[in-house]
Design an enzyme around this catalytic site. Structure first.
Site, mmCIF file in Angstrom:
data_model
loop_
_atom_site.group_PDB
_atom_site.id
_atom_site.type_symbol
_atom_site.label_atom_id
_atom_site.label_comp_id
_atom_site.label_asym_id
_atom_site.label_seq_id
_atom_site.Cartn_x
_atom_site.Cartn_y
_atom_site.Cartn_z
ATOM 1 N N ALA A 1 0.844 -1.209 0.000
ATOM 2 C CA ALA A 1 0.000 0.000 0.000
ATOM 3 C C ALA A 1 0.873 1.251 0.000
ATOM 4 C CB ALA A 1 -0.902 -0.003 1.228
ATOM 5 N N VAL B 1 13.471 1.445 17.438
ATOM 6 C CA VAL B 1 14.528 2.044 18.258
ATOM 7 C C VAL B 1 15.884 1.625 17.701
ATOM 8 C CG1 VAL B 1 15.507 2.298 20.564
ATOM 9 C CG2 VAL B 1 13.057 1.861 20.304
ATOM 10 N N GLY C 1 17.208 1.572 14.690
ATOM 11 C CA GLY C 1 17.290 0.914 13.377
ATOM 12 C C GLY C 1 17.693 -0.548 13.425
ATOM 13 N N GLU D 1 16.527 14.851 7.879
ATOM 14 C CA GLU D 1 15.378 15.150 7.027
ATOM 15 C C GLU D 1 15.528 16.565 6.461
ATOM 16 O OE1 GLU D 1 13.011 12.793 6.666
ATOM 17 O OE2 GLU D 1 14.205 11.563 8.027
ATOM 18 N N ASP E 1 12.606 12.907 18.072
ATOM 19 C CA ASP E 1 12.788 11.521 17.614
ATOM 20 C C ASP E 1 13.418 10.680 18.742
ATOM 21 O OD1 ASP E 1 13.128 9.463 15.347
ATOM 22 O OD2 ASP E 1 15.190 9.695 16.053
ATOM 23 N N LYS F 1 11.904 7.399 21.179
ATOM 24 C CA LYS F 1 12.641 6.151 21.432
ATOM 25 C C LYS F 1 12.885 5.963 22.932
ATOM 26 C CE LYS F 1 14.656 6.491 16.839
ATOM 27 N NZ LYS F 1 15.725 7.088 16.033
ATOM 28 N N GLY G 1 18.595 4.103 7.868
ATOM 29 C CA GLY G 1 18.911 3.666 6.506
ATOM 30 C C GLY G 1 18.021 2.505 6.109
HETATM 31 P P1 NDP Z 1 9.274 6.990 3.809
HETATM 32 O O1 NDP Z 1 8.717 8.342 4.020
HETATM 33 O O2 NDP Z 1 10.493 6.837 3.000
HETATM 34 O O3 NDP Z 1 8.135 6.057 3.179
HETATM 35 C C1 NDP Z 1 6.814 6.074 3.612
HETATM 36 C C2 NDP Z 1 5.995 5.197 2.687
HETATM 37 O O4 NDP Z 1 4.671 5.114 3.200
HETATM 38 C C3 NDP Z 1 5.882 5.707 1.265
HETATM 39 O O5 NDP Z 1 5.974 4.649 0.352
HETATM 40 C C4 NDP Z 1 4.485 6.324 1.202
HETATM 41 O O6 NDP Z 1 3.850 6.201 -0.059
HETATM 42 C C5 NDP Z 1 3.742 5.451 2.187
HETATM 43 N N1 NDP Z 1 2.660 6.175 2.824
HETATM 44 C C6 NDP Z 1 2.740 7.239 3.633
HETATM 45 N N2 NDP Z 1 1.515 7.649 3.996
HETATM 46 C C7 NDP Z 1 0.638 6.836 3.377
HETATM 47 C C8 NDP Z 1 -0.778 6.756 3.321
HETATM 48 N N3 NDP Z 1 -1.530 7.625 3.995
HETATM 49 N N4 NDP Z 1 -1.341 5.771 2.598
HETATM 50 C C9 NDP Z 1 -0.580 4.897 1.910
HETATM 51 N N5 NDP Z 1 0.772 4.931 1.914
HETATM 52 C C10 NDP Z 1 1.361 5.883 2.631
HETATM 53 O O7 NDP Z 1 9.485 6.359 5.281
HETATM 54 P P2 NDP Z 1 10.676 5.416 5.770
HETATM 55 O O8 NDP Z 1 10.740 4.206 4.932
HETATM 56 O O9 NDP Z 1 11.896 6.227 5.983
HETATM 57 O O10 NDP Z 1 10.153 5.039 7.241
HETATM 58 C C11 NDP Z 1 9.101 4.125 7.437
HETATM 59 C C12 NDP Z 1 8.905 3.901 8.937
HETATM 60 O O11 NDP Z 1 10.100 3.328 9.479
HETATM 61 C C13 NDP Z 1 8.651 5.176 9.739
HETATM 62 O O12 NDP Z 1 7.772 4.892 10.786
HETATM 63 C C14 NDP Z 1 10.027 5.533 10.283
HETATM 64 O O13 NDP Z 1 9.971 6.266 11.482
HETATM 65 C C15 NDP Z 1 10.596 4.141 10.540
HETATM 66 N N6 NDP Z 1 12.044 4.095 10.539
HETATM 67 C C16 NDP Z 1 12.743 4.608 9.482
HETATM 68 C C17 NDP Z 1 14.114 4.559 9.478
HETATM 69 C C18 NDP Z 1 14.890 5.084 8.328
HETATM 70 O O14 NDP Z 1 16.125 5.032 8.370
HETATM 71 N N7 NDP Z 1 14.262 5.582 7.267
HETATM 72 C C19 NDP Z 1 14.873 3.986 10.609
HETATM 73 C C20 NDP Z 1 14.027 3.429 11.645
HETATM 74 C C21 NDP Z 1 12.661 3.497 11.616
HETATM 75 P P3 NDP Z 1 4.378 7.010 -1.361
HETATM 76 O O15 NDP Z 1 5.753 6.462 -1.624
HETATM 77 O O16 NDP Z 1 3.428 6.697 -2.444
HETATM 78 O O17 NDP Z 1 4.404 8.438 -0.939
HETATM 79 N N1 HSE Z 2 16.095 10.452 11.744
HETATM 80 C C1 HSE Z 2 16.469 9.286 12.482
HETATM 81 C C2 HSE Z 2 17.963 9.378 12.839
HETATM 82 C C3 HSE Z 2 16.168 8.047 11.644
HETATM 83 O O1 HSE Z 2 18.635 10.311 12.412
HETATM 84 O O2 HSE Z 2 18.432 8.525 13.567
HETATM 85 C C4 HSE Z 2 16.144 6.776 12.441
HETATM 86 O O3 HSE Z 2 15.123 6.731 13.379
#
Ligand code: NDP
Ligand code: HSE
Length: 447
Positions: free
Chosen positions: A58, A145, A147, A203, A214, A218, A320
């Site tokens: 999704a 928490v 990664g 970000e 953030d 955690k 990552g």
């Molecule tokens: P991204 O922002 O890269 O990806 C989010 C994804 O969710 C996208 O594919 C987006 O769709 C989809 N999405 C968002 N909102 C909706 C919605 N309302 N309906 C359907 N799809 C939706 O996030 P990350 O992959 O970076 O992070 C994902 C989770 O993992 C978060 O909770 C984050 O805190 C956690 N996390 C991330 C880390 C990281 O290093 N990135 C590390 C540890 C935890 P579309 O692509 O179409 O916009």
């Molecule tokens: N923004 C977060 C960080 C991503 O810098 O550690 C992982 O939660």
């Protein structure tokens, strides 16, 4: 109540159990999880004893270009339908809604849930854990928490027979990168931040990272796990790193410390003798010999102190797509094995009623830098001000190098005292005629 698992025969006619697996989100982490589920399907099946069938992904925009090439027919915008028909739901969308509603629907439907959503768990974790326990399903969140670093399961399982006394974590890679750059190259905060953004650590809007939110999410999760009680995010004291200057870093270095943004959860006794747990996030001075001082760049580490096990440290990549997907897949395999074997989901223990302690009651130690008029009697008047507040000075360093003509810079480190007494001391210092500026105030931790 678990869904009835689907049986089928594979291409060689062997009987297999199929676990219908729905992925919500296909960003940095989700795309890597999808890739591994598809590329490693056979080896995952061997490890689980059942086949994970990725039923759909999704997203918001089904036509968006993804980090990984994936079968287009898997993409849908109908997350609700996907969740209804799943044995395992992997939530990697982030944010509060619709993630919360979808996770609740998955739980009600008897599916196991895996999520990396720290913001959601820090705000609504208790309600979600209760629903999962009541439904007998598993809710796992190792990726939420630090990664890739295994810390949730070690605290939840491996240390469940021990008594944790303190957790100190570097759990935000962006802020650790910024502070490490400032420490190793002398660069200023905003230059280090720009660098972190260019490298993709921070970000575009880095507020949640640099203001500590953030890390606070955690910290709430770690405290809840470590002390078997529910710690709400709004009870976590939170201070970020925006105000840290190159001069603070240099002064800390001169005195044998490094500055780190720490998430702290500790069982402690207040200045009034009350017992409880203090959960807080703030920049902290750590001695350069402390194991956490050696955590460089965007790496994360969590230092755990337990009565029996003593000191433990968990270290690795805290963010990552690929590293975080490793933690997600670990939870998926574990949840899938449980579904194959049967039995209820793991219950979150939250029976302890430990009081969250407000920051002003906690015993801490301050490092205080002040610019003063450089004349006789100044030091004595400042020392008597500290004494009047019942705050004892551990060390004092005076320099005139960076100061304006006729000024001197004094750097104090105090012994542990009640936070409110330390804060009052700083206010009194700022009001003294001989004090030109309070240059910095930082807490000292890890002693
Ligand atoms: P991204 O922002 O890269 O990806 C989010 C994804 O969710 C996208 O594919 C987006 O769709 C989809 N999405 C968002 N909102 C909706 C919605 N309302 N309906 C359907 N799809 C939706 O996030 P990350 O992959 O970076 O992070 C994902 C989770 O993992 C978060 O909770 C984050 O805190 C956690 N996390 C991330 C880390 C990281 O290093 N990135 C590390 C540890 C935890 P579309 O692509 O179409 O916009
Ligand atoms: N923004 C977060 C960080 C991503 O810098 O550690 C992982 O939660």
């Amino acid at each position: 109540m678990n869904r009835k698992l689907e049986d089928s025969n594979d291409e060689k006619g062997r009987h297999t159990v199929v676990l219908r697996t729905a992925l919500l989100g296909c960003g940095s982490v989700g795309s890597q999880v999808a890739r591994i589920l598809l590329e490693e399907a056979d080896s995952l099946e061997e490890r689980i004893g059942a086949r994970l069938e990725l039923t759909g992904i999704a997203v918001r925009d089904t036509n968006a270009i993804r980090d990984v090439e994936l079968p287009p027919e898997l993409f849908t915008t109908n997350a609700t339908a996907l969740v209804k028909d799943a044995d395992i739901v992997i939530e990697l969308m982030g944010g509060i809604e619709p993630a919360k509603t979808l996770i609740l629907a998955a739980i009600e439907n008897g599916a196991s849930v895996v999520t990396g959503n720290k913001a959601l768990l820090a705000q609504h974790g208790p309600a979600l854990y209760e629903k999962a326990d009541a439904a007998g399903v598993q809710l796992s969140y190792e990726a939420a928490v630090a990664g890739a670093v295994p810390i949730v399961r070690p605290i939840r399982d491996s240390l469940s027979g021990d008594k944790i006394t303190r957790v100190l974590g570097i759990v935000n890679g962006t802020t650790n990168y910024i502070l490490d750059q400032m420490d190793s190259t002398g660069v200023k905060f905003y230059d280090a931040l720009a660098d972190a953004q260019q490298l993709g650590y921070a970000e575009a809007d880095p507020t949640a990272d640099v203001d500590g939110h953030d890390a606070a999410s955690k910290a709430a999760i770690l405290a809840t796990l470590s002390f078997h009680t529910r710690f709400r995010l709004d009870r976590v004291f939170c201070e970020g790193i925006r105000h840290i200057t190159a001069e603070d870093i240099a002064a800390a270095k001169d005195a044998g410390y490094v500055i780190k943004l720490l998430a702290i959860a500790e069982r402690t006794t207040t200045g009034d003798g009350d017992e409880g747990v203090s959960v807080r996030v703030h920049p902290s001075l750590l001695r350069r010999t402390h194991p956490l001082a050696a955590v460089h760049g965007a790496f994360n580490a969590v230092f755990v102190e337990a009565e029996g096990a003593g000191e433990l440290m968990f270290y690795g990549q805290g963010a990552g797509g690929v590293p975080t997907a490793s933690a997600v897949l670990g939870d998926v395999v574990s949840a899938a094995r449980r579904l194959v074997l049967g039995g209820p989901g793991r219950t979150e223990i939250a029976s302890a009623e430990i009081r969250p302690l407000p920051i002003d009651t906690v015993m801490t130690s301050y490092a205080i830098g002040v610019e003063v008029v450089d004349e006789s009697g100044v030091l004595a008047s400042i020392a008597s001000l500290f004494a009047g507040r019942g705050v004892s000075i551990e060390s004092m360093h005076q320099s005139t190098g960076q100061s304006a003509q006729g000024s001197a810079e004094l750097r104090f480190v105090t012994h542990r005292a009640r936070e409110s007494a330390l804060a009052a001391t700083v206010r009194d210092l700022a009001d003294m005629d001989v004090v030109k500026t309070v240059i910095s105030v930082l807490r000292v931790e890890g002693e």
